[in-house]
Scaffold this active site. Structure first.
Site, mmCIF file in Angstrom:
data_model
loop_
_atom_site.group_PDB
_atom_site.id
_atom_site.type_symbol
_atom_site.label_atom_id
_atom_site.label_comp_id
_atom_site.label_asym_id
_atom_site.label_seq_id
_atom_site.Cartn_x
_atom_site.Cartn_y
_atom_site.Cartn_z
ATOM 1 N N ASP A 1 -58.276 -76.003 -85.266
ATOM 2 C CA ASP A 1 -58.957 -76.657 -84.151
ATOM 3 C C ASP A 1 -57.994 -76.599 -82.978
ATOM 4 O O ASP A 1 -57.011 -77.335 -82.933
ATOM 5 C CB ASP A 1 -59.298 -78.104 -84.552
ATOM 6 N N LYS B 1 -56.589 -75.320 -72.314
ATOM 7 C CA LYS B 1 -57.934 -74.919 -72.740
ATOM 8 C C LYS B 1 -58.949 -74.992 -71.590
ATOM 9 O O LYS B 1 -59.921 -74.243 -71.567
ATOM 10 C CB LYS B 1 -58.367 -75.846 -73.880
ATOM 11 N N GLU C 1 -67.217 -75.612 -82.435
ATOM 12 C CA GLU C 1 -66.665 -76.881 -82.934
ATOM 13 C C GLU C 1 -67.732 -77.768 -83.605
ATOM 14 O O GLU C 1 -67.506 -78.267 -84.712
ATOM 15 C CB GLU C 1 -65.972 -77.629 -81.791
ATOM 16 N N ASP D 1 -69.047 -85.928 -79.976
ATOM 17 C CA ASP D 1 -67.595 -85.724 -79.948
ATOM 18 C C ASP D 1 -66.995 -86.451 -78.743
ATOM 19 O O ASP D 1 -67.086 -85.973 -77.611
ATOM 20 C CB ASP D 1 -67.309 -84.210 -79.875
HETATM 21 P P1 ADP Z 1 -59.249 -84.819 -77.658
HETATM 22 O O1 ADP Z 1 -60.484 -84.289 -78.317
HETATM 23 O O2 ADP Z 1 -59.459 -85.091 -76.196
HETATM 24 O O3 ADP Z 1 -58.067 -83.992 -77.959
HETATM 25 P P2 ADP Z 1 -58.973 -86.890 -79.676
HETATM 26 O O4 ADP Z 1 -60.194 -86.528 -80.422
HETATM 27 O O5 ADP Z 1 -57.662 -86.630 -80.313
HETATM 28 O O6 ADP Z 1 -58.977 -86.300 -78.222
HETATM 29 O O7 ADP Z 1 -59.097 -88.449 -79.314
HETATM 30 C C1 ADP Z 1 -58.110 -89.130 -78.629
HETATM 31 C C2 ADP Z 1 -58.639 -90.489 -78.235
HETATM 32 O O8 ADP Z 1 -58.972 -91.223 -79.410
HETATM 33 C C3 ADP Z 1 -57.603 -91.310 -77.487
HETATM 34 O O9 ADP Z 1 -58.226 -91.944 -76.373
HETATM 35 C C4 ADP Z 1 -57.194 -92.361 -78.527
HETATM 36 O O10 ADP Z 1 -56.792 -93.582 -77.929
HETATM 37 C C5 ADP Z 1 -58.492 -92.545 -79.282
HETATM 38 N N1 ADP Z 1 -58.249 -93.137 -80.593
HETATM 39 C C6 ADP Z 1 -57.457 -92.663 -81.588
HETATM 40 N N2 ADP Z 1 -57.444 -93.529 -82.631
HETATM 41 C C7 ADP Z 1 -58.247 -94.572 -82.277
HETATM 42 C C8 ADP Z 1 -58.626 -95.806 -82.920
HETATM 43 N N3 ADP Z 1 -58.169 -96.138 -84.135
HETATM 44 N N4 ADP Z 1 -59.455 -96.626 -82.262
HETATM 45 C C9 ADP Z 1 -59.904 -96.308 -81.028
HETATM 46 N N5 ADP Z 1 -59.590 -95.181 -80.371
HETATM 47 C C10 ADP Z 1 -58.753 -94.324 -80.986
HETATM 48 MG MG MG Z 2 -61.274 -83.062 -79.769
#
Ligand code: ADP
Ligand code: MG
Length: 619
Positions: A25, A87, A186, A208
């Site tokens: 990913d 990206k 995705e 997502d």
């Molecule tokens: P991206 O797809 O943009 O790379 P992610 O899917 O990794 O992002 O998501 C990141 C977001 O998820 C951040 O805003 C983070 O604070 C939030 N996040 C991660 N764990 C938790 C949780 N336990 N509760 C709420 N939000 C969370």
């Molecule tokens: Mg993501």
């Protein structure tokens, strides 16, 4: 159809040896690599045990390159040489980046219409190279963890990525030395992780919500194939916005005015807000201290704070469902992806909205990589009993231009890929030694109503009479939707081909409107096609009579006969502008009657020639 397992002479077929394939990913903020181990699918950690690799690359003056967490930490101090969110600019032209780029702290260089590079202390770096560096880091981690070299990988891309963005991703992977088994959407990967491809047919929504972006995809599963019906979302909505609202709430409670805060304090406040939010996913309330202020935030209050953001996401969902021409209750399953779907309020509201309990039990950070790993395991051949998954279809028909500006469809829309289809064509004129091939995309009958993808020429066709050459045109579409068109003259073997990489692909909206046009114009298109075909036939008759007259008209015809044929030809020429296929038909028939005697005489001569020793083949 199953493929035979074959091995090079001298090499053992080693049928029981597992091959090493991973799913990657390649995310905007974070990337992750996963693999199938026995009955489990696991994300692979780095040496520190971290599975998420921040998608950040930093270039140092001594040419050293830092990837991941360490690079991310340097983003504030060295923004120009620390590339985040690459990206967002993959496969984009200079013009697109001028638009996105104003918000990015990089020094972009490059001409209009080209993919720009970023100037760093270590030289100019293209988005493809930067992505290759991230991929390389994931491959190293995977090879260390597996103790073996990788045989292949499936890499995921957003469903809305166009051809150019997909091609750029594939090139990055090849640059990183990866054997790309395929690129996978995705949302499709997330659905595969939940095994939905093996379940009942129907509509699936993939929700997502990440750190900075929100994507909604509506997929339809039928006969083991996922089709993306619609995509939507908001490129400026994510967990960061949740943090911002919580930070504002803290400032309000603490009586702080944000212009009084230093940059350092702002950063601390945002970190506090983020950590409070994440803790509230597991607790009912959290104690907060910021500067001299102490307080408590309850989950109930958090829910009220973030509801407007969730509503924005749900509005995008409504739009996507409408774009897919569906009703909400047709959505059977909702798959949750992205860290922000851990927020319980998000789950509840999404469940209420779609009236179904969303699927959340697979880690939302890993679900895409896990689906990609499952797919990679099948594609590399570790599951010989499983039928090959065919997960994608082409959204619009592909074909070539034929005489009269008509389109001959070779691969119809909704054909599952990979696919190869061939069709035979022939020359139109005597002695024709080259053929122009024009590749088109779309559902309409006339070239002018379709999208032109590429043009190329097949040269070196041996001179033959019209219609004698066999030209085989093959359309080959690989698993990533990239198209190669080959034209080959079968007797001589001359061939030419083109690989189509349209620099800008079509959005879902474009596809939808091209399809709608083809339905709207179906009957008028059909009439136009019939008329064009008649005109081509008329031209062909004229062409052959002209050739014949030039060859032996003087010898075989009396002056009167010749005058009669000339007159009939003039009548035929005037029918070129006729709008009625029937008129043209009648005209051709009349002309044939007039020229029949002449045709017979020519035939007699040919036969006589043959009997005098020339082989019949030469006639
Ligand atoms: P991206 O797809 O943009 O790379 P992610 O899917 O990794 O992002 O998501 C990141 C977001 O998820 C951040 O805003 C983070 O604070 C939030 N996040 C991660 N764990 C938790 C949780 N336990 N509760 C709420 N939000 C969370
Ligand atoms: Mg993501």
């Amino acid at each position: 159809m199953a493929l035979l397992q074959i091995s090079e002479p001298g090499q053992s077929p080693a049928p029981h040896q597992r091959r090493h394939a991973v799913g990657i990913d390649l995310g905007t903020t974070n990337s992750i690599v996963a693999t199938v181990k026995g009955a489990m699918v696991e994300a692979l950690p780095d040496v520190d045990g971290q599975c998420l690799l921040p998608s950040v690359v930093r270039y140092l003056p001594n040419k050293e390159v830092v990837v991941g967490t360490l690079a991310k930490q340097a983003a504030a101090e060295d923004p120009a040489n620390t590339i985040i969110s690459v990206k967002r600019i993959m496969g984009r032209g200079k013009e697109d980046i001028d638009y996105i780029g104003n918000q990015l702290p990089y020094d972009f260089i490059g001409e209009d219409g080209q993919m720009p590079k970023i100037r760093t202390v270590a030289g100019d770096k293209s988005p493809v190279e930067i992505s290759a560096t991230i991929l390389n880091s994931l491959v190293n981690r995977a090879e260390l963890s597996l103790g073996a070299q990788l045989d292949g990988a499936v890499i995921t891309v957003p469903a809305y990525f166009d051809e150019a963005q997909r091609e750029a991703t594939k090139t990055a992977a090849q640059l990183a030395g990866i054997n790309v088994l395929r690129l996978l959407n995705e949302p499709t990967a997330a659905a595969v992780a939940y095994g939905l491809d093996e379940g009942e047919e129907g509509i699936i929504a993939v929700f997502d919500l990440g750190g900075g972006t929100f994507d909604i995809s509506i997929l339809e599963l039928s006969a083991g194939v996922f089709e993306v019906l619609a995509t939507g979302g908001d490129s400026a909505l994510g967990g960061d916005d949740f943090d911002r609202l919580i930070a504002q709430w803290i400032m309000q409670q603490a009586g702080i005015i944000d212009s009084n805060l230093s940059r350092q304090q702002v950063r601390e406040l945002m970190q506090t807000a983020c950590s409070v939010k994440e803790k509230l996913s597991d607790s009912d309330s959290v104690d907060i201290s910021f500067e001299n202020w102490q307080g408590v935030l309850s989950r109930d209050l958090l829910n009220t704070i973030v509801d407007p953001l969730i509503e924005r996401a749900l509005r995008s969902c409504r739009r996507a469902v409408r774009d897919a021409k569906l009703e909400l209750d047709q959505v059977k399953n909702v798959v949750m992806v992205g860290g922000s779907t851990r927020v319980p309020r998000v789950r509840t509201r999404v469940g209420e909205y779609f009236k179904t309990t969303p699927l959340v039990h697979i880690d939302p950070d890993r679900v895409v990589a896990i689906g990609a790993a499952i797919q990679a395991d099948v594609l590399i051949g570790n599951k010989p009993d499983t039928e090959m998954l065919l997960l994608d279809v082409i959204p619009l028909s592909l074909g070539i231009e034929t005489m009269g500006g008509l389109v001959e469809k070779i691969v119809p829309r909704n054909t599952t890929i990979p696919v190869a289809k061939a069709q035979e064509f022939t020359t139109y004129k005597d002695g024709q030694v080259a053929m122009a091939i024009h590749v088109l995309q779309g559902e309409r009958e006339l070239v002018s109503d379709c999208r032109s993808l590429a043009r190329f020429e097949l040269r070196g066709i041996p001179a033959m009479v019209a219609g004698a050459a066999h030209i085989r045109v093959t359309f080959q579409i690989d698993a990533d939707g990239l198209l190669q068109v080959t034209a080959k003259e079968t007797s001589s073997g001359v061939e030419a081909s083109v690989e189509v990489k349209p620099s800008y692909g079509l959005s879902d909206d474009d596809i939808a409107s091209m399809l709608a046009d083809s339905f709207d114009h179906a009957s008028e298109d059909k009439q136009a096609r019939v008329l064009q075909e008649k005109r081509v036939e008329l031209d062909r008759v004229l062409e052959s009579i002209n050739t014949a007259l030039a060859a032996d008209g003087d010898k075989l015809l009396t002056t009167e006969e010749r005058a009669e044929i000339d007159q009939a030809m003039a009548a035929l020429v005037s029918l070129r502008s006729a709008e009625e296929p029937k008129l043209i038909d009648a005209g051709i028939e009349k002309f044939m009657a007039v020229s029949e005697d002449y045709a017979m005489r020519r035939m007699d001569v040919a036969i006589k020639d043959a009997l005098q020793g020339r082989s019949i083949d030469e006639v």
